[in-house]
Design a protein around this motif. Structure first.
Motif, short mmCIF file in Angstrom:
data_model
loop_
_atom_site.label_atom_id
_atom_site.label_comp_id
_atom_site.label_asym_id
_atom_site.label_seq_id
_atom_site.Cartn_x
_atom_site.Cartn_y
_atom_site.Cartn_z
N MET A 211 36.76 -40.41 24.99
CA MET A 211 36.63 -40.52 26.44
C MET A 211 35.77 -41.72 26.81
O MET A 211 36.05 -42.42 27.80
N ALA A 212 34.73 -41.98 26.02
CA ALA A 212 33.87 -43.14 26.28
C ALA A 212 34.65 -44.44 26.10
O ALA A 212 34.49 -45.39 26.88
N PHE A 213 35.49 -44.48 25.06
CA PHE A 213 36.32 -45.67 24.84
C PHE A 213 37.27 -45.90 26.02
O PHE A 213 37.44 -47.04 26.48
N SER A 214 37.86 -44.82 26.52
CA SER A 214 38.77 -44.94 27.66
C SER A 214 38.05 -45.46 28.89
O SER A 214 38.60 -46.28 29.65
N LYS A 215 36.83 -45.02 29.10
CA LYS A 215 36.07 -45.48 30.26
C LYS A 215 35.69 -46.95 30.12
O LYS A 215 35.78 -47.73 31.08
N LEU A 216 35.28 -47.35 28.93
CA LEU A 216 34.88 -48.74 28.71
C LEU A 216 36.06 -49.70 28.82
O LEU A 216 35.88 -50.88 29.16
N THR A 217 37.25 -49.23 28.51
CA THR A 217 38.44 -50.10 28.53
C THR A 217 39.34 -49.81 29.73
O THR A 217 40.47 -50.31 29.78
N ASN A 218 38.83 -49.02 30.68
CA ASN A 218 39.63 -48.66 31.86
C ASN A 218 40.98 -48.05 31.46
O ASN A 218 42.05 -48.47 31.93
N ASP A 219 40.89 -47.07 30.57
CA ASP A 219 42.07 -46.36 30.08
C ASP A 219 43.04 -47.29 29.36
O ASP A 219 44.26 -47.10 29.40
N GLY A 220 42.49 -48.28 28.70
CA GLY A 220 43.32 -49.21 27.95
C GLY A 220 43.88 -48.56 26.69
O GLY A 220 43.45 -47.49 26.27
N SER A 221 44.84 -49.24 26.08
CA SER A 221 45.45 -48.72 24.86
C SER A 221 44.46 -48.79 23.70
O SER A 221 43.50 -49.58 23.72
N THR A 222 44.70 -47.98 22.70
CA THR A 222 43.82 -47.94 21.54
C THR A 222 43.88 -49.26 20.78
O THR A 222 44.94 -49.83 20.56
N LEU B 67 37.83 -21.98 17.95
CA LEU B 67 38.65 -22.32 19.12
C LEU B 67 37.82 -22.28 20.39
O LEU B 67 37.96 -23.14 21.28
N PHE B 68 36.95 -21.29 20.50
CA PHE B 68 36.09 -21.18 21.68
C PHE B 68 35.10 -22.34 21.73
O PHE B 68 34.85 -22.90 22.80
N GLY B 69 34.55 -22.72 20.59
CA GLY B 69 33.61 -23.84 20.55
C GLY B 69 34.27 -25.13 21.00
O GLY B 69 33.68 -25.92 21.74
N SER B 70 35.50 -25.36 20.55
CA SER B 70 36.23 -26.56 20.95
C SER B 70 36.50 -26.56 22.46
O SER B 70 36.36 -27.59 23.13
N THR B 71 36.89 -25.40 22.99
CA THR B 71 37.19 -25.30 24.42
C THR B 71 35.94 -25.56 25.26
O THR B 71 35.99 -26.31 26.25
N VAL B 72 34.83 -24.95 24.88
CA VAL B 72 33.58 -25.14 25.63
C VAL B 72 33.14 -26.60 25.57
O VAL B 72 32.68 -27.17 26.57
N ALA B 73 33.29 -27.24 24.41
CA ALA B 73 32.93 -28.66 24.28
C ALA B 73 33.73 -29.51 25.25
O ALA B 73 33.17 -30.41 25.92
N CYS B 74 35.03 -29.24 25.36
CA CYS B 74 35.87 -30.03 26.26
C CYS B 74 35.54 -29.75 27.73
O CYS B 74 35.58 -30.67 28.57
N LEU B 75 35.24 -28.50 28.03
CA LEU B 75 34.83 -28.19 29.40
C LEU B 75 33.52 -28.89 29.77
O LEU B 75 33.38 -29.41 30.88
N LEU B 76 32.58 -28.91 28.84
CA LEU B 76 31.32 -29.61 29.08
C LEU B 76 31.55 -31.11 29.27
O LEU B 76 30.93 -31.74 30.13
N LEU B 77 32.44 -31.68 28.46
CA LEU B 77 32.75 -33.10 28.60
C LEU B 77 33.39 -33.40 29.95
O LEU B 77 33.06 -34.39 30.60
N LYS B 78 34.30 -32.55 30.36
CA LYS B 78 34.97 -32.75 31.65
C LYS B 78 33.97 -32.68 32.80
O LYS B 78 34.02 -33.47 33.75
N PHE B 79 33.03 -31.74 32.71
CA PHE B 79 32.02 -31.59 33.76
C PHE B 79 31.03 -32.76 33.73
O PHE B 79 30.69 -33.32 34.78
N ALA B 80 30.58 -33.14 32.54
CA ALA B 80 29.56 -34.18 32.42
C ALA B 80 30.09 -35.57 32.75
O ALA B 80 29.31 -36.48 33.06
N THR B 81 31.40 -35.77 32.67
CA THR B 81 31.99 -37.09 32.94
C THR B 81 32.67 -37.14 34.30
O THR B 81 33.50 -38.02 34.54
N TRP B 82 32.33 -36.20 35.16
CA TRP B 82 32.89 -36.16 36.51
C TRP B 82 34.41 -36.09 36.52
O TRP B 82 35.09 -36.77 37.29
N GLY B 83 34.93 -35.26 35.64
CA GLY B 83 36.35 -34.96 35.68
C GLY B 83 37.26 -35.86 34.88
O GLY B 83 38.49 -35.83 35.08
#
Length: 303
Positions: free
Chosen positions: A42-53, A162-178
């Motif tokens: 997600m950090a890479f996507s933000k730095l590259t404005n959703d650029g390709s890998t 599975l629950f740990g992975s889901t919570v991690a992604c929810l936290l990332l979505k919240f912390a990165t403003w969606g």
């Protein structure tokens, strides 16, 4: 034969306090791993404005996953065994090292080593009872190092991972403003069957590494110490090899969290079927060939 040692276990074993502690350790470890791994993307996507890998982005993803998995395994290994991956849990189950609901396989390394005693063949449980009897009768004292495969619970581990992975992604979505938690996907020009085979092979390498460095009772001393490093390294290397083709998941939990939070299930079956098959094959092969009842390790002078 590993299939003879596969067991479901008793339902009440899944609610034992130690089992719940182990599952909680798996939850936190998977959360740590997915938060860092998915977060790096997600950090890479933000730095590259959703650029390709780019090649640099692939290297960054490999390093983030290798480092975070090394930490995740290290912090959970003394409590749960540090699986952090349903495919690892499944591989251990297929190899007969854990039960579906619970497995108790604590192994102490004594000053003279268990290898100095002659334990008759038979199933794993009987051999462990024989070892415990020898320890009790001879009043042996454990060495300062205690190597063990703690109580492992297959179903509880899967739920926690599975629950740990889901919570991690929810936290990332919240912390990165969606920002979007991108689900794993197959690259253009790569068929689903190509990706399927890649996941099988890469996960085979991962679970085989886990067996050699962590599950095998002979993996003591320096080999056991480097287990988290070796496991992290093989994941990082496989991401460099397969990341450009299908994302190189090797872990159903890592794929599940982002897919659930972003609600993108395209070709999601690949990231379950491939790792589980690869992990199961690794566990079966290692148990059949390298953990044999008749195998006698070479003396150090014979290497």
């Amino acid at each position: 034969m590993p299939f003879r040692e596969i067991a479901v276990g008793r339902p009440e074993e899944a609610t034992h306090p130690d089992a719940l502690k182990a599952a909680l350790a798996e939850f936190f470890s998977t959360l740590i791993f997915v938060f860092a791994g998915e977060g790096s993307g997600m950090a890479f996507s933000k730095l590259t404005n959703d650029g390709s890998t780019t090649p640099a982005g692939l290297v960054a993803a490999a390093l983030a996953h290798a480092f975070s998995l090394f930490v995740a395994v290290s912090v959970a290994v003394n409590i749960s065994g540090g699986h952090v991956n349903p495919a690892v849990t499944f591989g251990a189950f297929i190899g007969g090292n854990i039960t579906l609901l619970r497995a108790v396989a604590a192994l102490r390394i004594f000053p003279n080593g268990f290898d100095s005693f002659n334990f008759e063949g038979g199933d794993r449980e009987r051999r462990e009872r024989q070892r415990i009897a020898v320890v009790s009768e001879q009043k042996l004292t454990p060495s300062p190092w205690l190597w063990r495969r703690p109580c492992l619970r297959g179903i509880l581990y899967w739920i926690a991972q599975l629950f740990g992975s889901t919570v991690a992604c929810l936290l990332l979505k919240f912390a990165t403003w969606g920002l979007t938690t991108s689900a794993f996907s197959v690259s253009s020009g790569v068929s689903v069957w190509n990706a399927f085979v890649l996941e099988i092979v890469m996960t085979f390498g991962l679970v085989y590494t886990v067996y050699v460095t962590a599950i095998d009772s002979r993996s003591k001393g320096n080999v056991g110490i480097i287990a988290p490093i070796a496991i992290g390294f093989i994941v990082g290397a496989n991401i460099l090899a397969g990341g450009a083709f299908d994302g190189a998941s090797m872990n159903p939990a890592v794929s599940f969290g982002p897919a659930l939070v972003s609600w993108d299930w395209t070709n999601h079956w690949i990231y379950w079927a491939g790792p589980l098959i690869g992990g199961g094959i690794a566990g079966l092969i290692y148990e059949l060939i390298f953990i044999s009842h008749t195998h006698v390790p070479l003396a150090s002078s014979e290497f």
